[in-house]
Design an enzyme around this catalytic site. Structure first.
Site, PDB file in Angstrom:
ATOM      1  CG  HIS A  22      -0.791  -0.266   2.473  1.00 52.37           C
ATOM      2  ND1 HIS A  22       0.144   0.425   3.168  1.00 52.37           N
ATOM      3  CD2 HIS A  22      -1.353  -1.137   3.355  1.00 52.37           C
ATOM      4  CE1 HIS A  22       0.157  -0.006   4.422  1.00 52.37           C
ATOM      5  NE2 HIS A  22      -0.730  -0.965   4.546  1.00 52.37           N
ATOM      6  CG  HIS A  76      -3.903  -7.109  11.651  1.00 52.91           C
ATOM      7  ND1 HIS A  76      -4.870  -6.136  11.633  1.00 52.91           N
ATOM      8  CD2 HIS A  76      -2.843  -6.595  10.955  1.00 52.91           C
ATOM      9  CE1 HIS A  76      -4.414  -5.084  10.959  1.00 52.91           C
ATOM     10  NE2 HIS A  76      -3.195  -5.338  10.535  1.00 52.91           N
ATOM     11  CD  GLU A  78      -3.224  -3.975   6.477  1.00 53.83           C
ATOM     12  OE1 GLU A  78      -2.607  -3.875   7.553  1.00 53.83           O
ATOM     13  OE2 GLU A  78      -3.095  -3.163   5.537  1.00 53.83           O
ATOM     14  CG  ASP A  80      -0.876  -7.735   5.557  1.00 54.51           C
ATOM     15  OD1 ASP A  80      -1.974  -7.417   6.023  1.00 54.51           O
ATOM     16  OD2 ASP A  80       0.209  -7.421   6.098  1.00 54.51           O
ATOM     17  CG  HIS A 144      -1.179  -1.217  10.806  1.00 50.58           C
ATOM     18  ND1 HIS A 144      -1.407  -2.074   9.766  1.00 50.58           N
ATOM     19  CD2 HIS A 144      -1.302   0.030  10.306  1.00 50.58           C
ATOM     20  CE1 HIS A 144      -1.627  -1.406   8.660  1.00 50.58           C
ATOM     21  NE2 HIS A 144      -1.567  -0.127   8.940  1.00 50.58           N
ATOM     22  CG  ASP A 163       0.986  -5.435  11.123  1.00 48.11           C
ATOM     23  OD1 ASP A 163       1.296  -6.473  10.510  1.00 48.11           O
ATOM     24  OD2 ASP A 163       0.035  -4.713  10.789  1.00 48.11           O
ATOM     25  CE1 TYR A 191       5.793  -4.202   8.593  1.00 49.93           C
ATOM     26  CE2 TYR A 191       5.816  -3.279  10.807  1.00 49.93           C
ATOM     27  CZ  TYR A 191       5.216  -4.061   9.831  1.00 49.93           C
ATOM     28  OH  TYR A 191       4.036  -4.686  10.104  1.00 49.93           O
ATOM     29  CG  HIS A 222       4.859  -8.282   7.859  1.00 55.20           C
ATOM     30  ND1 HIS A 222       4.321  -8.812   6.697  1.00 55.20           N
ATOM     31  CD2 HIS A 222       3.873  -7.518   8.396  1.00 55.20           C
ATOM     32  CE1 HIS A 222       3.077  -8.380   6.542  1.00 55.20           C
ATOM     33  NE2 HIS A 222       2.776  -7.596   7.565  1.00 55.20           N
TER      34      HIS A 222
HETATM   35 FE1  FEO Z   1      -1.473  -4.367   9.278  1.00 57.40          FE
HETATM   36 FE2  FEO Z   1       0.746  -6.768   8.160  1.00 57.40          FE
HETATM   37  O1  FEO Z   1      -0.915  -5.890   8.345  1.00 57.40           O
END
Ligand code: FEO
Length: 396
Positions: A22, A76, A78, A80, A144, A163, A191, A222
């Protein structure tokens, strides 16, 4: 699949080729980390991006029969991490999705969850898997997204931190002691600057809560897993979450016919005239915003340059300032500069955006009609020197 400790496995996906997250330029790719915890019962912690659900399932099958998996913890929503959930839920016929109320709501807005079984958990609630594996859930709102949660494996002092503490970095290695620490910390900083910088206060709240837990391993969603350098990454977060200034000046600019570039160079020379100050010059036409906002995060002072184009600033600077003011580096001081032809509007438009960002402007925009003469260049030098002196005053 990689074994992290007895009964805990990495089952995620390494995305070597992703280059955009993004708007964040992920030059070294990323990973979507999912984990599996085996006690008497078995839990999968998070999923992966949608297209890689097959790889996730292949890794899971290396350590567990899908039919024996009891829980899918979703920290989470999101995509991903949740994009692979529909395929995962379909492949694990006896699994219940574990998440907080806000996450259930978010998942219901993303996917058809009508056939999913949920267990909604509250702050600090535990889930005993048996055989010395107990999961405990801690809400970490805005780290996040509002529904974000971290999961703690109590007996092993292992935190699935979501995250937080992550890095967008693909690698064959999974642990922090298998790679140069400086490289991993640099990725962690980029990051932080691009993903969570805006949420400094929620990060402080999360760290205050999670930092009280014994921590032997941190498994983010991640990048690499922290098991040796936990103190290093936590210490860096303590600095980043307040975007603590270092003795650094950042001059970022865009130019049309070279005048604003000339002014930038003289501002840099002025800042460099102050001993002990790190000065960075960034041409935003040649530098991705991912880098610019990372440099701004720990600077003490800045200058932002744009000429006027069509009664406004250059579109490239509007893009960069939109990105910067969205992430809102805190407690920065600086000014705007630039050339114009017949309408002095570029610098004033940029100055208004710098005000929206919340940075302190130490002077009115420094502008010149068409070309800077010797007097204007001297003013640029002196303004740059003032930035250098602000940076030099930072206690380190
Ligand atoms: Fe907020 Fe890795 O997603």
């Amino acid at each position: 699949m990689t074994t992290i400790i007895d009964g805990v496995y990495w089952v995620g996906y390494v995305d070597w080729t992703v280059r955009d997250f993004h708007g964040y330029k992920t030059e070294d790719g990323s990973t979507y980390n999912a984990y599996l915890v085996k006690g008497k019962q078995t839990a999968v912690i998070d999923a992966v991006k949608g297209p890689y659900a097959g790889e996730l399932l292949r890794h899971i099958q290396e350590v567990a029969d899908p039919a024996t998996i009891d829980w899918i913890v979703v920290n989470h929503a999101e995509p991903d991490h949740s994009g692979g959930l529909p395929a995962l839920v379909a492949a694990l016929p006896n699994a219940t999705v574990v998440c907080n109320e806000k996450c259930r709501d978010a998942l219901a807005h993303h996917y058809d969850v009508s056939n999913w079984t949920f267990k909604v958990v509250r702050e600090a609630e535990t889930l005993e898997l048996g055989e010395g594996k107990t999961l405990q859930f801690f809400n970490t709102p805005m780290v996040h997204w509002p529904e974000s949660m971290a999961t703690y494996l109590v007996e092993d002092a292992l935190l699935f931190s979501m995250d937080a503490f992550g890095q967008h970095m693909a690698s064959s290695e999974r642990f922090d002691d298998e790679l140069p620490l400086a490289r991993t910390l640099e990725h962690a900083k980029t990051y932080y600057a691009n993903i969570v910088q805006l949420y400094g206060r929620p990060v402080q709240a999360a760290l205050a809560k999670l930092g009280k837990l014994p921590l032997r391993v941190i498994c983010p969603s991640h990048g690499i897993i922290w098991r040796k350098h936990i103190a290093d990454i936590v210490a860096q977060y303590q600095r980043w979450m307040v975007t603590a200034a270092t003795r650094k000046v950042v001059v970022f600019y865009v130019s049309m016919w070279g005048s604003t570039r000339q002014m930038a160079a003289e501002i840099v020379r002025g800042a460099q005239s102050v001993p002990g100050v790190d000065v960075r010059l960034i041409d935003i036409d040649a530098t991705h915003d991912t880098v610019t906002v990372t440099e701004l995060m720990d600077c003490a002072a800045f200058a932002c340059g744009t000429p006027t184009l069509n009664i406004g600033m250059m579109p490239a600077m509007a893009r960069t300032l939109t990105y910067v003011k969205g992430l809102r580096p805190q407690d920065k001081k600086g000014f705007v500069f630039g050339s114009y032809g017949w309408a002095e509007k570029g610098a004033s438009a940029a100055d208004a955006m710098v005000a929206e960002w919340g940075a302190e402007r130490i002077r009115e925009p420094l502008t010149v009609r068409f070309r800077p003469d010797a007097a204007v260049l001297e003013e640029c030098f002196n303004a740059g020197k003032a930035l250098g002196e602000i940076a030099a005053a930072v206690a380190e």
